[in-house]
Design a protein around this motif. Sequence first.
Motif, PDB file in Angstrom:
ATOM      1  N   VAL A  50       0.911  -1.203  -0.113  1.00  0.00           N
ATOM      2  CA  VAL A  50      -0.070  -0.137  -0.069  1.00  0.00           C
ATOM      3  C   VAL A  50       1.022   1.340  -0.016  1.00  0.00           C
ATOM      4  O   VAL A  50       0.532   2.326  -0.620  1.00  0.00           O
ATOM      5  CB  VAL A  50      -0.795   0.179   1.189  1.00  0.00           C
ATOM      6  CG1 VAL A  50      -1.715   1.396   1.300  1.00  0.00           C
ATOM      7  CG2 VAL A  50      -1.764  -1.159   1.087  1.00  0.00           C
ATOM      8  N   ALA A  51       2.281   1.201   0.902  1.00  0.00           N
ATOM      9  CA  ALA A  51       2.951   2.239   1.066  1.00  0.00           C
ATOM     10  C   ALA A  51       3.887   2.617  -0.379  1.00  0.00           C
ATOM     11  O   ALA A  51       4.369   3.636  -0.581  1.00  0.00           O
ATOM     12  CB  ALA A  51       3.853   2.115   2.108  1.00  0.00           C
ATOM     13  N   GLY A  52       3.856   1.481  -1.254  1.00  0.00           N
ATOM     14  CA  GLY A  52       4.787   1.390  -2.556  1.00  0.00           C
ATOM     15  C   GLY A  52       6.168   1.052  -2.171  1.00  0.00           C
ATOM     16  O   GLY A  52       7.098   1.484  -2.808  1.00  0.00           O
ATOM     17  N   LEU A  53       6.456   0.537  -0.864  1.00  0.00           N
ATOM     18  CA  LEU A  53       7.766   0.015  -0.582  1.00  0.00           C
ATOM     19  C   LEU A  53       8.052  -1.540  -1.058  1.00  0.00           C
ATOM     20  O   LEU A  53       8.984  -1.923  -1.183  1.00  0.00           O
ATOM     21  CB  LEU A  53       7.940   0.108   0.680  1.00  0.00           C
ATOM     22  CG  LEU A  53       7.937   1.324   1.515  1.00  0.00           C
ATOM     23  CD1 LEU A  53       7.880   1.501   3.130  1.00  0.00           C
ATOM     24  CD2 LEU A  53       8.764   2.580   0.806  1.00  0.00           C
ATOM     25  N   GLU A  54       6.944  -2.062  -1.464  1.00  0.00           N
ATOM     26  CA  GLU A  54       6.981  -3.359  -2.046  1.00  0.00           C
ATOM     27  C   GLU A  54       6.214  -3.609  -3.614  1.00  0.00           C
ATOM     28  O   GLU A  54       5.091  -2.805  -3.540  1.00  0.00           O
ATOM     29  CB  GLU A  54       6.444  -4.461  -1.374  1.00  0.00           C
ATOM     30  CG  GLU A  54       7.284  -4.894   0.197  1.00  0.00           C
ATOM     31  CD  GLU A  54       8.368  -5.785  -0.315  1.00  0.00           C
ATOM     32  OE1 GLU A  54       8.509  -6.311  -1.255  1.00  0.00           O
ATOM     33  OE2 GLU A  54       9.008  -6.106   0.630  1.00  0.00           O
TER      34      GLU A  54
END
Length: 365
Positions: A50-54
Motif C-alpha cells: 500500500v505504501a509503495g515500498l514493495e
Amino acid sequence: MATIDIKSVSKIYAGGAQAVRDISIAIKDGEFIVLVGPSGCGKSTLLRMVAGLEEISAGEVRIGDRRVNDVDPADRDIAMVFQNYALYPHMTVRDNLAYGLKNRKTPKAEIAARVADAARMLEIEPYLDRKPRALSGGQRQRVAMGRAIVRQPAAFLFDEPLSNLDAKLRVTMRGEIKRLQRRLGTTSIYVTHDQLEAMTLADRLVVLNKGEIEQIGSPLDVYHRPASTFVASFIGSPAMNLVKAQAEGAGVKIGDQWLALSKPLTSDASLTLGFRPEDAALSMDPAQGLRFELDYVEELGAQRLLHGLVGGQPVSVVTASIHAFRGEMGLSITENKLHAFSAQTGKRLGQSDGVAAAHRAEALA
C-alpha cells in the motif's frame, strides 16, 4: 482523507514464495483498520505494498480515486510510522518534524504552524530543540507520529509502532494513537501481532494467516463469532478452549464425557467445540456438569486461570473465586456461548443467528 481499496492483491517473490494471496479489503474514509496475525502472515508485506515500498505482483491498490500501483511512495499522499522511529539523529525534534515539508517546498510560515500544532497535540513542545538521543522511547515515538501528522496525508500507515516500548508505555501510546486518529479523522492502516492492541484500536480487524484473510469484522464480532479455529485461538487472551467432540443428538461427547444441550449444535458428527475460559464456571461437585481435573493455577491478581483436563483434553477456566481448588471439579458452560468448528477444515459451522445476537447483546449491555 481518502478511501483505500485493496483489490485481489498478491505478492510473489523470486523463486515462487507467495507472501500474500489474493487479498481484497475496502477501507472507508476515516476508518481505522488493523491488520493482525502472527509473524510471517503477510501483514507488513501488505502494508508495504500500500505504501509503495514493495512491488505488487497481482491486483491493484487505489487511494481515493487513483490507482497507485506504479506511483512512487512520495507521491501516494500517505505518511508512515515505523517500529524503529526512523528519526534523523543529527537533527532537532523541530527539524525532524519539518524535514518532509521543507522537501516539498512548503512555505516557512505554514511549516512553523503545522509543527507547532503537532507539537501541542502530542505534548512535545518542551522537546522541540532537543535531539532524538535526549528523548525517551515514548517521546521519540510521539515525534515519529508528529512527523506523519504535519504531512496532513490522505492516510496513515503504522507498522508495529509500539513494539519497542515497554508494556505500560504501550498501553498509554495506543490510547493516544486512537484519540489522535479520531480527532484527525484520517484513514489508517495499523499492523500488529499483538491481538490485545488490535482489539483496542480497530474499527475493523483483518485477521491474516499464511498470507490469506481468515476474517474481517469489528473487534466484538471477531471475538464473539470467530470464523475459524485459527481466529478463535489467536484473538482473545486467554485463548479460546478448543476440544475434539462428537455430536450425538441434542448434545456432544467430549472424550468419555457427555454434555447435554437443549438442541443440536450442528449436523456434523465430528467437530471441534470451542468456548472462552470466561464462559465456563466451576463447581466443587464433580457430578455437576463435565468433570474437570485440575492441573495447575495461574494467579492473575483480580482473577485466577485454572488449567486442567476435560475428557483428557486441556481446558482453561477464568474465575474470581479464592477457593483453594484442587483435584476434580464440575465444569458447566453457558450453552449459547459454545462455538462449533469443522474437525476437517477448522472453519466455523453453521449456528443460529440467535447465538451471535446473544453475544452482541451481552457485549453491548
